[in-house]
Design an enzyme around this catalytic site. Sequence first.
Site, short mmCIF file in Angstrom:
data_model
loop_
_atom_site.label_atom_id
_atom_site.label_comp_id
_atom_site.label_asym_id
_atom_site.label_seq_id
_atom_site.Cartn_x
_atom_site.Cartn_y
_atom_site.Cartn_z
N GLU A 25 -5.97 6.93 -0.95
CA GLU A 25 -6.14 5.87 -0.07
C GLU A 25 -6.44 4.67 -0.99
O GLU A 25 -6.07 3.31 -0.79
CB GLU A 25 -6.70 6.03 1.26
CG GLU A 25 -6.11 6.86 2.07
CD GLU A 25 -4.64 6.27 2.45
OE1 GLU A 25 -4.37 5.14 2.68
OE2 GLU A 25 -3.66 7.14 2.48
N HIS A 52 1.50 4.30 -2.92
CA HIS A 52 1.44 5.74 -2.77
C HIS A 52 2.57 6.41 -3.70
O HIS A 52 2.46 7.42 -4.30
CB HIS A 52 1.35 6.22 -1.45
CG HIS A 52 0.23 6.24 -0.49
ND1 HIS A 52 -0.82 6.80 -1.15
CD2 HIS A 52 0.16 5.59 0.59
CE1 HIS A 52 -1.92 6.61 -0.09
NE2 HIS A 52 -1.35 5.70 0.85
N HIS A 92 0.87 -1.06 0.00
CA HIS A 92 0.10 -0.03 0.01
C HIS A 92 1.12 1.18 0.04
O HIS A 92 0.57 2.21 -0.83
CB HIS A 92 -1.02 -0.08 1.19
CG HIS A 92 -1.78 1.39 1.45
ND1 HIS A 92 -2.95 1.43 0.99
CD2 HIS A 92 -1.44 2.27 2.07
CE1 HIS A 92 -3.35 2.79 1.45
NE2 HIS A 92 -2.21 3.35 2.23
N GLU A 93 1.99 1.38 0.88
CA GLU A 93 2.67 2.54 0.89
C GLU A 93 3.63 2.70 -0.31
O GLU A 93 3.78 3.81 -0.86
CB GLU A 93 3.74 2.32 2.23
CG GLU A 93 3.13 2.13 3.59
CD GLU A 93 2.32 3.42 3.92
OE1 GLU A 93 2.93 4.45 3.24
OE2 GLU A 93 1.37 3.36 4.54
ZN LIG Z 1 -2.22 5.14 2.61
#
Ligand SMILES: [Zn+2]
Length: 410
Positions: free
Chosen positions: A354, A280, A276-277
Amino acid sequence: MDKSLVFYCILFILIGEFILATVMNYLNAKRFKDPIPKDLSDVYNLEEYAKSQDYKLTNYKFGIFTSIFSLTLILLFLFFGGFAWADNIAQSQSENIIIQALIFFGIIMIGSDILNIPFSYYQTFIIEEKFGFNKTSKATFFVDKLKQWAMTVVVGGGILSLVIWFFQWAGTNFWLYTWALVAVFTLFMNLFYSKLIVPLFNKQEPLEAGSLKEKIENYAAQVGFDLQNIFVINGSKRSTKANAYFSGFGKEKRVTLYDTLINDLEEEEIVAVLAHEIGHYKKKHIIFNLATSILLTGLMLLILSLFINNPEVSLAIGVNRPSFHAALIGFGILYSPISEITGLLMNHFSRKFEYQADDYAKHTYAALPLVTSLKKLSKNSLSNLTPHPAYVFMHYSHPPLIDRIRNLKA
Ligand SMILES: [Zn+2]
């Protein structure tokens, strides 16, 4: 413009923002007892759920108390000449306007921080303690305060001095030079915050060799992400709450995992959080956030330059003579509705990002370990599973858990 008109604007903004925040908190609190969505029924058992209800309600009540205190304090200061008092002290100490501004802000900021100590003490050692989150010792608490003050004096004082120096030298064009200064500072901090500032408060070590590191490296290689720096930070020094974050770019990019995260999650779940990071980064959210925050700073400074020479903006806060530092306080309040609106926009983008980062993790790794990790993290921080949509719209930088899980399962 008339100074009492500006004064009434300031009052209107302060009280209006208080009412808005109170109504939002109230709406949100009314949903504390809503039934939990079916997809989240396994987050809490009955006992934990009761505990989370208690935690939400405790924080809600404490929030009402602190916001009334803050509003009362600033109103008393405005009505009884608090700013004039601080300004007179500053003027009596020096002829130099930079030193005057430093003393003025020193009194206001250190003063308000001291008044806030009992509240943050109560939050940490009574509320967080009661619910089993607190790991901070009293020594750490006060040493942290001293370090924060030292940083404010050095960094805040340095920037303020430069800004006033620009103002003396370039007049209203000071905003352009200030903007350049803040932009460089923001970039610098984004690159080196983890190296320079974090070590003042925490220990961080490279993730040790082992199966977790192998899994992370395999994943990073698979998505073509050059990840040299994976650090573990001792978040457990202060709280049991877990976290992970991405910082920097180029050669300075690094992922920081809290030791609490490593304790709470399985290895697959940690890789999912990391995916997930990385999402980003790959989706350019880091660059977007940096660029937007620099643009918004430019906008604010431009508007500041239009107001700074207006004596009413200073005089409205009750000082006896106009000055750069008094105008900054007046402007700070007058600008806050605009920054509320830009904050809403930033939160909107943040929530969108997100989902994009979740999608990235879903497509390049797997959805299920991210779902279970989000549930565990929510459970371990006793988070609110049924927030009010209006509250989410205003305050949430992340979508509510239920929406993220529905998106991951879709
Ligand atoms: Zn996030």
